[in-house]
Design a protein around this motif. Sequence first.
Motif, PDB file in Angstrom:
ATOM      1  N   LYS A 144      13.824   2.903  10.781  1.00  0.00           N
ATOM      2  CA  LYS A 144      14.889   2.869   9.776  1.00  0.00           C
ATOM      3  C   LYS A 144      14.451   2.077   8.553  1.00  0.00           C
ATOM      4  CE  LYS A 144      18.425   3.534  13.200  1.00  0.00           C
ATOM      5  NZ  LYS A 144      19.391   2.930  14.086  1.00  0.00           N
ATOM      6  N   ILE A 145      13.743   0.949   8.798  1.00  0.00           N
ATOM      7  CA  ILE A 145      13.239   0.161   7.665  1.00  0.00           C
ATOM      8  C   ILE A 145      12.290   1.009   6.829  1.00  0.00           C
ATOM      9  CG2 ILE A 145      11.775  -1.789   7.047  1.00  0.00           C
ATOM     10  CD1 ILE A 145      12.887  -3.304   9.370  1.00  0.00           C
ATOM     11  N   ALA A 146      11.400   1.752   7.514  1.00  0.00           N
ATOM     12  CA  ALA A 146      10.441   2.590   6.795  1.00  0.00           C
ATOM     13  C   ALA A 146      11.171   3.639   5.957  1.00  0.00           C
ATOM     14  CB  ALA A 146       9.492   3.269   7.775  1.00  0.00           C
ATOM     15  N   PHE A 147      12.223   4.226   6.536  1.00  0.00           N
ATOM     16  CA  PHE A 147      12.979   5.218   5.781  1.00  0.00           C
ATOM     17  C   PHE A 147      13.582   4.602   4.518  1.00  0.00           C
ATOM     18  CE2 PHE A 147      17.135   7.016   4.718  1.00  0.00           C
ATOM     19  CZ  PHE A 147      16.734   8.291   4.373  1.00  0.00           C
ATOM     20  N   PHE A 148      14.228   3.422   4.688  1.00  0.00           N
ATOM     21  CA  PHE A 148      14.861   2.823   3.517  1.00  0.00           C
ATOM     22  C   PHE A 148      13.830   2.373   2.500  1.00  0.00           C
ATOM     23  CE2 PHE A 148      18.625   2.653   6.149  1.00  0.00           C
ATOM     24  CZ  PHE A 148      19.502   3.180   5.246  1.00  0.00           C
ATOM     25  N   PHE A 149      12.655   1.963   2.993  1.00  0.00           N
ATOM     26  CA  PHE A 149      11.626   1.596   2.023  1.00  0.00           C
ATOM     27  C   PHE A 149      11.175   2.811   1.234  1.00  0.00           C
ATOM     28  CE2 PHE A 149       7.471   0.811   0.395  1.00  0.00           C
ATOM     29  CZ  PHE A 149       7.754  -0.314  -0.335  1.00  0.00           C
ATOM     30  N   PHE A 150      11.112   3.966   1.921  1.00  0.00           N
ATOM     31  CA  PHE A 150      10.758   5.188   1.198  1.00  0.00           C
ATOM     32  C   PHE A 150      11.789   5.468   0.106  1.00  0.00           C
ATOM     33  CE2 PHE A 150      10.970   9.746   0.507  1.00  0.00           C
ATOM     34  CZ  PHE A 150       9.674   9.982   0.117  1.00  0.00           C
ATOM     35  N   TYR A 174       0.840  -1.198   0.000  1.00  0.00           N
ATOM     36  CA  TYR A 174       0.000   0.000   0.000  1.00  0.00           C
ATOM     37  C   TYR A 174       0.878   1.251   0.000  1.00  0.00           C
ATOM     38  CZ  TYR A 174      -2.869   3.652   2.122  1.00  0.00           C
ATOM     39  OH  TYR A 174      -3.477   4.845   2.401  1.00  0.00           O
ATOM     40  N   ALA A 175       1.909   1.257   0.881  1.00  0.00           N
ATOM     41  CA  ALA A 175       2.789   2.424   0.977  1.00  0.00           C
ATOM     42  C   ALA A 175       3.494   2.663  -0.351  1.00  0.00           C
ATOM     43  CB  ALA A 175       3.812   2.215   2.085  1.00  0.00           C
ATOM     44  N   ASP A 176       3.945   1.576  -0.984  1.00  0.00           N
ATOM     45  CA  ASP A 176       4.635   1.693  -2.263  1.00  0.00           C
ATOM     46  C   ASP A 176       3.743   2.388  -3.283  1.00  0.00           C
ATOM     47  OD1 ASP A 176       6.819   1.365  -3.824  1.00  0.00           O
ATOM     48  OD2 ASP A 176       6.333  -0.670  -4.476  1.00  0.00           O
ATOM     49  N   ARG A 177       2.491   1.943  -3.355  1.00  0.00           N
ATOM     50  CA  ARG A 177       1.577   2.533  -4.340  1.00  0.00           C
ATOM     51  C   ARG A 177       1.269   3.976  -4.007  1.00  0.00           C
ATOM     52  NH1 ARG A 177      -3.112  -1.867  -5.075  1.00  0.00           N
ATOM     53  NH2 ARG A 177      -3.776  -0.346  -6.620  1.00  0.00           N
ATOM     54  N   LYS A 178       1.127   4.280  -2.702  1.00  0.00           N
ATOM     55  CA  LYS A 178       0.821   5.652  -2.295  1.00  0.00           C
ATOM     56  C   LYS A 178       1.984   6.594  -2.610  1.00  0.00           C
ATOM     57  CE  LYS A 178      -3.156   6.609  -0.292  1.00  0.00           C
ATOM     58  NZ  LYS A 178      -4.108   7.480  -0.991  1.00  0.00           N
ATOM     59  N   ILE A 179       3.220   6.140  -2.293  1.00  0.00           N
ATOM     60  CA  ILE A 179       4.389   6.999  -2.531  1.00  0.00           C
ATOM     61  C   ILE A 179       4.551   7.236  -4.026  1.00  0.00           C
ATOM     62  CG2 ILE A 179       6.889   7.136  -2.337  1.00  0.00           C
ATOM     63  CD1 ILE A 179       6.615   5.429   0.216  1.00  0.00           C
ATOM     64  N   TRP A 180       4.409   6.136  -4.768  1.00  0.00           N
ATOM     65  CA  TRP A 180       4.557   6.234  -6.212  1.00  0.00           C
ATOM     66  C   TRP A 180       3.502   7.191  -6.787  1.00  0.00           C
ATOM     67  CZ3 TRP A 180       4.421   1.533 -10.023  1.00  0.00           C
ATOM     68  CH2 TRP A 180       5.235   1.835 -11.103  1.00  0.00           C
ATOM     69  N   PRO A 208      -4.308   4.295  -4.218  1.00  0.00           N
ATOM     70  CA  PRO A 208      -5.501   3.610  -3.697  1.00  0.00           C
ATOM     71  C   PRO A 208      -6.147   4.437  -2.583  1.00  0.00           C
ATOM     72  CG  PRO A 208      -3.480   2.528  -3.007  1.00  0.00           C
ATOM     73  CD  PRO A 208      -3.093   3.525  -4.026  1.00  0.00           C
ATOM     74  N   ASN A 209      -7.438   4.767  -2.718  1.00  0.00           N
ATOM     75  CA  ASN A 209      -8.087   5.568  -1.685  1.00  0.00           C
ATOM     76  C   ASN A 209      -9.555   5.188  -1.492  1.00  0.00           C
ATOM     77  OD1 ASN A 209      -9.139   6.523  -4.013  1.00  0.00           O
ATOM     78  ND2 ASN A 209      -8.813   8.673  -3.607  1.00  0.00           N
ATOM     79  N   VAL A 210      -9.946   4.004  -1.971  1.00  0.00           N
ATOM     80  CA  VAL A 210     -11.350   3.647  -1.928  1.00  0.00           C
ATOM     81  C   VAL A 210     -11.641   2.646  -0.805  1.00  0.00           C
ATOM     82  CG1 VAL A 210     -13.226   2.570  -3.195  1.00  0.00           C
ATOM     83  CG2 VAL A 210     -11.666   4.110  -4.373  1.00  0.00           C
ATOM     84  N   VAL A 211     -10.826   1.584  -0.712  1.00  0.00           N
ATOM     85  CA  VAL A 211     -11.120   0.515   0.250  1.00  0.00           C
ATOM     86  C   VAL A 211     -10.634   0.931   1.634  1.00  0.00           C
ATOM     87  CG1 VAL A 211     -10.934  -1.941   0.673  1.00  0.00           C
ATOM     88  CG2 VAL A 211     -10.684  -1.074  -1.638  1.00  0.00           C
TER      89      VAL A 211
END
Lengths: 347, 203
Positions: free
Chosen positions: A295-301, A40-46, A55-58
């Motif tokens: 830190k994981i969240a940062f690197f994922f960003f 979800y985060a990947d799609r939102k950031i992208w 994605p903003n419906v479900v």
Amino acid sequence: MTEFFQSLGLSYEWAWGLATVAGILLIALPLMLAVAMIIYADRKIWAAIALRRGPNVVGPFGLLQSFADGLKVFLQETIVPTAANRTLFLIAPIITFTVALIAWAVIPFNSGAVLADINVGLLYILAVSSLGVYGVILAGWASNSKYPFFSALRASAQMISYEVSMGFILIGVILFADSFNMNEIVKAQQGHGLGIVNAFGFNLLLFPLAIMFLITALAETARAPFDLTEAESELVAGYQTEYSSMSFALFWLGEYANVILMCALNAILFWGGWLPPLDWAPLYLVPGFVWLLLKIAFFFFVFSWVKATVPRYRYDQLMRLGWKIFLPLSLIFVVLVSGYLMLTRYA
Amino acid sequence: MIQIFAFYIFATVCIASAAMVIFSRNPVHSVMWLILAFFNAAGLMLLCGAEFIAMLLIIVYVGAVAVLFLFVVMMLDIDFAELRAGFVRYLPLGALVAIILVAELVFALGAWNAGAIDMAARAAPIATDMTNIEQIGAQIFTRYVFLFEASGMILLVAMIGAIVLTNRQRAGVRRQVIADQVRRRPEEATRLVDQPVGQGVEL
């Protein structure tokens, strides 16, 4: 945890077995949840970078989108192509998924909070990450189809190439930490930078290695700009082309579990893992796994950011980067790091 | 108890998958069985307490060598009829190798049972306070340093030999030179022309 089960009156072996199972569940279930949220985060950031909504419906803000997708995929029919090698076709996604999960056994979430505190932790990570390629190769071959096969060949060459330089990059960290144990590596970073910063990354000798490791991690997980294995403009969807339903979802889950693993490795090896960023007493009040998650969240960003902004590499450019730039550079750094340590630590 | 159980699982699966390497008809399946055999061998080494060698076995053999096997086997179009036709022709040689192997196994087991080797005089007395990796390192870089470096030199020569054998220089190939591309300035690539009406452009 073994002691807890022993206090319930179980013999050591049963207590150990139960503790291990409980530990596996404690890691694997939150990990699956994390994978759902990170997709979800990947799609939102992208989407945000492309000035879209994503994605903003479900659910609120679309938070339940991944679960809806998972459920949809779960209810679909698994299609096995008639020309496919049935056994290997079905085993391939299982291998990808399993391998992505078992690497988490040696990741420390806090001081001593690790499922398997083994001496060869980093080697185990290397061994497991080298297995990841089998899922892709088998999927490509067993599909008995052209695009997946090309993708499998690319994937195997890519992963083998980058594993070599990844090994050399890790040697720098191992030499500084003086251990292969993941927990020891994290502890060695306490106050490493000027006695106050808890990270190897700020060491001038290790900072280039940290950058190289980040790029190698992108290549190992076949993320953009190195996603040649599923380049949709030339190979449809690469090795996943013939897959449907849960077998497809397993690839997807395994891939993202691998991405989170690589983010965690970046955090643990170079940026202090579960230690707070600064060696300052009040920061230790925050539990270690919170720092690791941040830190994981940062690197994922960073991973998503790269995916949204960098164009895909050509195959020969990928090979050139791996063999002609990263391999010599990481070799030079092995010499530099060991020379520096011989001068200062072991003189 | 767990160790004995694990040992029998690893040993049985190892031998069974090694047999399947030979018996399976599809060569790709053979390689997969071979990988399973490697895995179980690594498991057996873990049980011996040799975790470093177990991990190296997986990294080197499963992670690199078997991938290359798989690569080659997948690309080859193997004709089974042709393979079986060769079976009789190569049978004498194969039988000879098999007999030698069996003889050596019997010999080794006999020597093991005789127990004549003085274990106290072996090369590497195990210091229990060191980890596996430190023990191996201490042996390799002190006692066996020349052998270790000699094997490194042999591998280097083999690598150079492989490169020399496969490298072919073709004339007239245009290669991408990234440095040239980066060094290129707009002045070299573009030209501003004040073009009079009715005349062609000089290119």
